[in-house]
Design a protein around this motif. Structure first.
Motif, PDB file in Angstrom:
ATOM      1  N   MET A 255     -13.879  20.491 -19.968  1.00 59.23           N
ATOM      2  CA  MET A 255     -13.209  19.552 -20.833  1.00 59.23           C
ATOM      3  C   MET A 255     -12.037  20.470 -21.574  1.00 59.23           C
ATOM      4  SD  MET A 255     -13.624  16.615 -23.575  1.00 59.23           S
ATOM      5  CE  MET A 255     -14.761  17.762 -24.684  1.00 59.23           C
ATOM      6  N   ILE A 256     -12.596  21.540 -22.269  1.00 56.95           N
ATOM      7  CA  ILE A 256     -11.598  22.485 -23.000  1.00 56.95           C
ATOM      8  C   ILE A 256     -10.739  23.104 -21.967  1.00 56.95           C
ATOM      9  CG2 ILE A 256     -11.780  24.834 -24.030  1.00 56.95           C
ATOM     10  CD1 ILE A 256     -14.383  23.740 -25.368  1.00 56.95           C
ATOM     11  N   TYR A 257     -11.258  23.557 -20.736  1.00 60.24           N
ATOM     12  CA  TYR A 257     -10.341  24.199 -19.848  1.00 60.24           C
ATOM     13  C   TYR A 257      -9.378  23.395 -19.105  1.00 60.24           C
ATOM     14  CZ  TYR A 257      -8.870  27.181 -15.980  1.00 60.24           C
ATOM     15  OH  TYR A 257      -8.393  27.787 -14.794  1.00 60.24           O
ATOM     16  N   ARG A 258      -9.843  22.151 -18.650  1.00 59.97           N
ATOM     17  CA  ARG A 258      -8.787  21.287 -17.785  1.00 59.97           C
ATOM     18  C   ARG A 258      -7.888  20.316 -18.793  1.00 59.97           C
ATOM     19  NH1 ARG A 258     -14.078  19.368 -14.194  1.00 59.97           N
ATOM     20  NH2 ARG A 258     -14.072  21.147 -12.701  1.00 59.97           N
ATOM     21  N   GLU A 259      -8.096  20.241 -19.980  1.00 56.08           N
ATOM     22  CA  GLU A 259      -7.447  19.145 -20.627  1.00 56.08           C
ATOM     23  C   GLU A 259      -6.828  19.965 -21.980  1.00 56.08           C
ATOM     24  OE1 GLU A 259      -9.913  15.892 -21.473  1.00 56.08           O
ATOM     25  OE2 GLU A 259     -10.476  15.572 -19.396  1.00 56.08           O
ATOM     26  N   PRO A 260      -5.912  20.751 -21.820  1.00 61.03           N
ATOM     27  CA  PRO A 260      -5.389  21.704 -22.941  1.00 61.03           C
ATOM     28  C   PRO A 260      -4.732  20.636 -24.041  1.00 61.03           C
ATOM     29  CG  PRO A 260      -4.108  21.940 -21.053  1.00 61.03           C
ATOM     30  CD  PRO A 260      -5.303  21.155 -20.706  1.00 61.03           C
ATOM     31  N   VAL A 261      -4.654  21.059 -25.224  1.00 58.32           N
ATOM     32  CA  VAL A 261      -3.768  20.260 -26.163  1.00 58.32           C
ATOM     33  C   VAL A 261      -2.675  21.018 -26.808  1.00 58.32           C
ATOM     34  CG1 VAL A 261      -5.930  18.737 -26.650  1.00 58.32           C
ATOM     35  CG2 VAL A 261      -5.460  20.615 -28.074  1.00 58.32           C
ATOM     36  N   ALA A 262      -2.751  22.612 -26.493  1.00 58.44           N
ATOM     37  CA  ALA A 262      -1.662  23.235 -27.152  1.00 58.44           C
ATOM     38  C   ALA A 262      -0.056  22.672 -27.233  1.00 58.44           C
ATOM     39  CB  ALA A 262      -1.763  24.722 -26.548  1.00 58.44           C
ATOM     40  N   HIS A 263       0.193  22.048 -25.912  1.00 62.89           N
ATOM     41  CA  HIS A 263       1.502  21.711 -25.907  1.00 62.89           C
ATOM     42  C   HIS A 263       1.820  20.260 -26.480  1.00 62.89           C
ATOM     43  CE1 HIS A 263       1.010  24.508 -22.521  1.00 62.89           C
ATOM     44  NE2 HIS A 263       0.185  23.818 -21.853  1.00 62.89           N
ATOM     45  N   GLU A 264       0.669  19.888 -27.060  1.00 61.75           N
ATOM     46  CA  GLU A 264       0.801  18.404 -27.910  1.00 61.75           C
ATOM     47  C   GLU A 264       0.920  18.794 -29.154  1.00 61.75           C
ATOM     48  OE1 GLU A 264      -1.899  15.471 -26.941  1.00 61.75           O
ATOM     49  OE2 GLU A 264      -2.576  16.515 -24.994  1.00 61.75           O
TER      50      GLU A 264
END
Length: 335
Positions: A246-255
């Protein structure tokens, strides 16, 4: 932090005498898959949930202050830690008048370990369902590590439910897919299953730059490795690996630059945690995990945010520098 204070902290944190702790090589009394046998510092309640047609239970602590100030703080835990590690922060906030709600996300701690995959959107919906169940319209969020990624997703999806957001040594400040090639789930399961308690202790001390004595780290070892004696351990292991995917596939940095609630990053200067770094090409590893600098750069892009960096601390900043953490967090929430 001196060793005497740290030992006392570890005892208070988990409400179990240090003398009773198993050593890394001693036989272990098995815990259940929901950490049955592992003490939490406050009463634990269960909220029934349905995720992807699966009946589950979300564990949480709900701590009322002696002198309420009318506000609530929700604490979001990291991947490698049961929510019980928030004990000193619960006490800090409760003494300041806050009601404190501390969930174990589905897949972690005393909550159910699902058969299905974990997703940040699902965990966010679960967290809002808990607020609805407790009739809490608006809360402050204080999040750590993986909880920081979840806090970002909640703040983006439900900004009207969040008053303040504190991101304590969050991961996900960069998109790990830019550095680390995809890793098959079965290979991750094999790697995690081979990890020993001694190896995990070294991993914590190295990857998290923990400046705490061994006895303060031992509860984290126990919480993970006593589960190996449970007949449900394979299901726990698959859920744990699912959280890594989940950490790898669902990044939040762009949000993160799009977050609108007031946000405070509290970073340890020595925190260079970067999930998946060992699997990255050697030439890219050194570029990963520059977390304090990443936080400052992201805060500068946000409408209402700032980053504070505490020297000589690592990933567990609220345990390593409790007085400075108290000053920063209570000052921010009180604005």
């Amino acid at each position: 932090m001196n060793r005497i204070f740290s030992a006392a902290l570890a005892a208070a944190l988990f409400s179990i005498p240090l003398a009773s702790r198993a050593t890394d090589t001693a036989p272990r009394e098995p815990y259940g898959i929901a950490l049955e046998g592992f003490a939490y510092p406050y009463a634990v309640h269960l909220l029934p949930l349905v995720n992807d047609s699966e009946q589950l239970s979300m564990a949480y602590m709900d701590v009322s202050p002696a002198r309420p100030n009318g506000r609530t703080v929700m604490l979001l835990h990291g991947r490698n830690f049961p929510s019980s590690y928030w004990g000193p922060v619960v006490k800090m906030l409760s003494e300041a008048g806050y009601r404190v709600v501390v969930p174990d996300q589905i897949g972690f701690g005393k909550s159910s370990k699902p058969v299905g995959e974990l997703h940040f959107d699902t965990l966010a919906r679960n967290t809002i369902a808990l607020l609805d169940h407790l009739k809490i319209d608006k809360t402050d969020i204080v999040a750590h590590s993986l909880g920081g990624m979840l806090g970002v997703r909640i703040a983006r999806a439900y900004p009207d439910r969040i008053a303040h957001l504190v991101l304590t040594a969050p991961i996900g400040l960069e998109d790990y897919r830019l550095y680390v090639p995809p890793t098959p789930t079965e290979k991750m399961i094999e790697t995690e299953d081979k990890l020993t308690a001694d190896g995990y202790r070294k991993q914590l001390q190295t990857n998290y730059a923990i400046k705490l004595p061994p006895e303060a780290i031992t509860p984290f070892i126990d919480a993970r490795f006593n589960i190996k004696g449970s007949p449900d351990y394979p299901r726990w292991l698959r859920a744990f690996v699912s959280s890594g995917q989940m950490i790898y596939r669902e990044p939040v940095a762009h949000e993160i630059p799009l977050i609108t609630p007031p946000t405070l990053f509290v970073m340890g200067a020595d925190d260079h945690n970067a999930p998946g770094r060992p699997n990255a090409p050697e030439a890219l590893r050194a570029k990963m995990g520059q977390n304090a600098e990443l936080a400052k750069a992201l805060a500068a892009k946000m409408p209402n945010a700032r980053a504070e960096v505490i020297p000589d601390t690592g990933h567990l900043v609220f345990l390593e520098a409790p007085e400075k953490y108290r000053e920063l967090v209570l000052g921010f929430l009180g604005q």
